[in-house]
Write a protein that holds these residues in place. Structure first.
Motif, PDB file in Angstrom:
ATOM      1  N   GLU A   8       0.861  -1.178   0.000  1.00 12.75           N
ATOM      2  CA  GLU A   8       0.000   0.000   0.000  1.00 12.75           C
ATOM      3  C   GLU A   8       0.896   1.226   0.000  1.00 12.75           C
ATOM      4  O   GLU A   8       1.740   1.392   0.878  1.00 12.75           O
ATOM      5  CB  GLU A   8      -0.908   0.014   1.227  1.00 12.75           C
ATOM      6  CG  GLU A   8      -1.853   1.215   1.270  1.00 12.75           C
ATOM      7  CD  GLU A   8      -2.674   1.244   2.538  1.00 12.75           C
ATOM      8  OE1 GLU A   8      -3.828   0.792   2.515  1.00 12.75           O
ATOM      9  OE2 GLU A   8      -2.125   1.704   3.573  1.00 12.75           O
ATOM     10  N   HIS A  54      -7.088   4.030  -4.918  1.00 14.84           N
ATOM     11  CA  HIS A  54      -8.215   4.168  -4.010  1.00 14.84           C
ATOM     12  C   HIS A  54      -8.975   5.441  -4.356  1.00 14.84           C
ATOM     13  O   HIS A  54      -8.405   6.533  -4.380  1.00 14.84           O
ATOM     14  CB  HIS A  54      -7.748   4.236  -2.556  1.00 14.84           C
ATOM     15  CG  HIS A  54      -7.227   2.930  -2.039  1.00 14.84           C
ATOM     16  ND1 HIS A  54      -7.602   2.408  -0.821  1.00 14.84           N
ATOM     17  CD2 HIS A  54      -6.366   2.023  -2.563  1.00 14.84           C
ATOM     18  CE1 HIS A  54      -6.986   1.246  -0.621  1.00 14.84           C
ATOM     19  NE2 HIS A  54      -6.228   1.003  -1.663  1.00 14.84           N
ATOM     20  N   TRP A  84      -9.039   6.444   3.759  1.00 13.05           N
ATOM     21  CA  TRP A  84      -9.780   5.628   4.719  1.00 13.05           C
ATOM     22  C   TRP A  84     -10.598   6.422   5.726  1.00 13.05           C
ATOM     23  O   TRP A  84     -11.419   5.862   6.414  1.00 13.05           O
ATOM     24  CB  TRP A  84      -8.837   4.683   5.454  1.00 13.05           C
ATOM     25  CG  TRP A  84      -7.616   5.327   5.964  1.00 13.05           C
ATOM     26  CD1 TRP A  84      -7.494   6.120   7.067  1.00 13.05           C
ATOM     27  CD2 TRP A  84      -6.317   5.244   5.390  1.00 13.05           C
ATOM     28  NE1 TRP A  84      -6.206   6.526   7.218  1.00 13.05           N
ATOM     29  CE2 TRP A  84      -5.451   6.004   6.206  1.00 13.05           C
ATOM     30  CE3 TRP A  84      -5.798   4.591   4.280  1.00 13.05           C
ATOM     31  CZ2 TRP A  84      -4.093   6.129   5.925  1.00 13.05           C
ATOM     32  CZ3 TRP A  84      -4.458   4.723   4.010  1.00 13.05           C
ATOM     33  CH2 TRP A  84      -3.620   5.482   4.826  1.00 13.05           C
ATOM     34  N   ASP A 114     -16.134  -1.354  -2.861  1.00  8.95           N
ATOM     35  CA  ASP A 114     -14.933  -2.188  -2.935  1.00  8.95           C
ATOM     36  C   ASP A 114     -14.892  -3.266  -1.857  1.00  8.95           C
ATOM     37  O   ASP A 114     -13.995  -4.108  -1.873  1.00  8.95           O
ATOM     38  CB  ASP A 114     -13.682  -1.305  -2.818  1.00  8.95           C
ATOM     39  CG  ASP A 114     -13.510  -0.381  -4.010  1.00  8.95           C
ATOM     40  OD1 ASP A 114     -14.057  -0.708  -5.076  1.00  8.95           O
ATOM     41  OD2 ASP A 114     -12.830   0.652  -3.868  1.00  8.95           O
TER      42      ASP A 114
END
Length: 372
Positions: free
Chosen positions: A60, A104, A108, A225
């Motif tokens: 990531e 993404h 988050w 997702d």
């Protein structure tokens, strides 16, 4: 699996076809990760000369400003093709890697991507290689380029009994294409197992294969997702038969399966807070982070119960309203298995391993940890 559309009740369906889908692997690309510390988390991978490729697993990558990440990508199945000294700083190395890139759409904490920082900082978190250690780099050539948006994957609701809001959407499908609904899944006892967000873009309606007056309704997009992978189907079927009551039913699952098991525990926190006594953690299956939280959850609040899936979740659990608070004793059996599996720092600027950080967290919350 029964399912309902909520929060305003839209209807009920007997099953959902296409809910479990493995993501299509992204196209392979060749990137250059510049300015990596050769003494950092992947030293042993870089040091293995004479091999055509060396795996870094899935990474990531986040671009940070001075406060928080602004952009995030996953680099899937990343392998080192070659490496050489960095031109600006020969003490660092440049890695040429083959990988698949997934960008993404949201970071988050729920907001969309921000703006490129004036002085970007690249951080790399290893999601699958050696327990989740992190590193940093100066930049990544080839990362900041446009990529095609993955195609939507349809979802079919089988045997629907629509209530009025869904009937309205069926009468005028175009008016509802931007609406989202929570698709709730229930076990055979009527307890909610999970929920999944779907977009109400209806592309097909026909008499159900289960017979009149039911309908089969196809949605253009199966949702966010967080769609469960094919490997989760057997796990959901286990939970559909009833809430787990015996420990270690997750133990034979791989890391992905354990992650899906943890997701199903989210709707089952512990009961009223208890304190004191002795809890026993069966540590022989704690070979990855999901396994750690499966085992901790069973030890502290019982099989199929939730204490979260990360350090912050565990901290919240230990501060109350999740089923257990200190002081109490935790006997951690076969602790050396976790010590080895989680024996890497969570980031390059930390000296403690993840295993040691968990021990410190427990002890700070008045947990007497006995390692055996």
């Amino acid at each position: 699996m029964d399912a309902e559309l909520d929060i305003e009740h839209w209807g009920r369906c007997a099953d959902v076809e296409g809910l479990f889908v493995d993501p299509v692997p992204p196209p392979r690309e060749v990137l250059t990760i510049r300015g990596c510390n050769p003494e950092g988390p992947w030293h042993d991978v870089i040091a293995r000369t004479g091999e055509a490729t060396r795996s870094l697993g899935t990474l990531e990558v986040a671009i940070w400003d001075e406060h928080q990440p602004q952009f995030v990508w996953d680099l899937v199945d990343t392998v080192v093709i070659t490496h050489w000294p960095n031109a600006a700083d020969p003490g660092l190395v440049d890695l040429v890697v083959g990988t698949g890139v997934i960008e993404h759409a949201e970071v988050w904490w729920g907001a969309g991507p921000g703006t490129m920082p004036a002085r970007p900082r690249f951080e790399i978190h290893a999601l699958t290689y050696r327990g989740g250690q992190t590193g940093a780099c100066l930049g990544i050539d080839g990362l900041l380029v446009p990529r095609a948006t993955p195609a939507d994957v349809p979802l079919r609701l089988i045997g629907c009994e629509p209530d009025e809001p869904l009937l309205a959407a069926l009468r005028d499908p175009r008016a509802w294409t931007t609406e989202w609904a929570a698709l709730q899944a229930f076990d055979r006892a009527g307890q909610e197992m999970a929920r999944h967000m779907v977009r109400l873009e209806i592309t097909d309606v026909r008499p159900s294969v289960l017979g009149d007056p039911l309908l089969d309704i196809t949605l253009a997009d199966g949702g966010d997702d967080d769609r469960p992978p094919l490997a989760a189907r057997n796990i959901w079927e286990t939970w559909y038969r009833g809430h787990p009551t015996t420990p270690n039913q997750w133990a034979t699952l791989d890391t992905q399966g354990r992650t899906e098991w943890l997701k199903l525990t989210r709707r089952h926190p512990g009961g009223p807070d208890s304190t004191g006594g002795t809890h026993h953690l069966a540590g022989r299956f704690v070979t990855d982070r999901p396994g750690l939280y499966c085992a901790l959850g069973e030890a502290l609040v019982g099989p199929g119960r939730n204490i979260g899936h990360g350090w912050n979740d565990l901290k919240d659990c230990l501060t109350g309203q999740r089923g257990v608070v200190g002081p109490f004793t935790l006997v951690w059996h076969d602790a050396d298995i976790a010590r080895q599996a989680l024996g890497f720092p969570d980031s390059p600027d930390r000296s403690l391993t993840y295993f040691e950080e968990i021990l410190q967290l427990l002890e700070r919350h008045r947990v007497n940890v006995v390692l055996t």
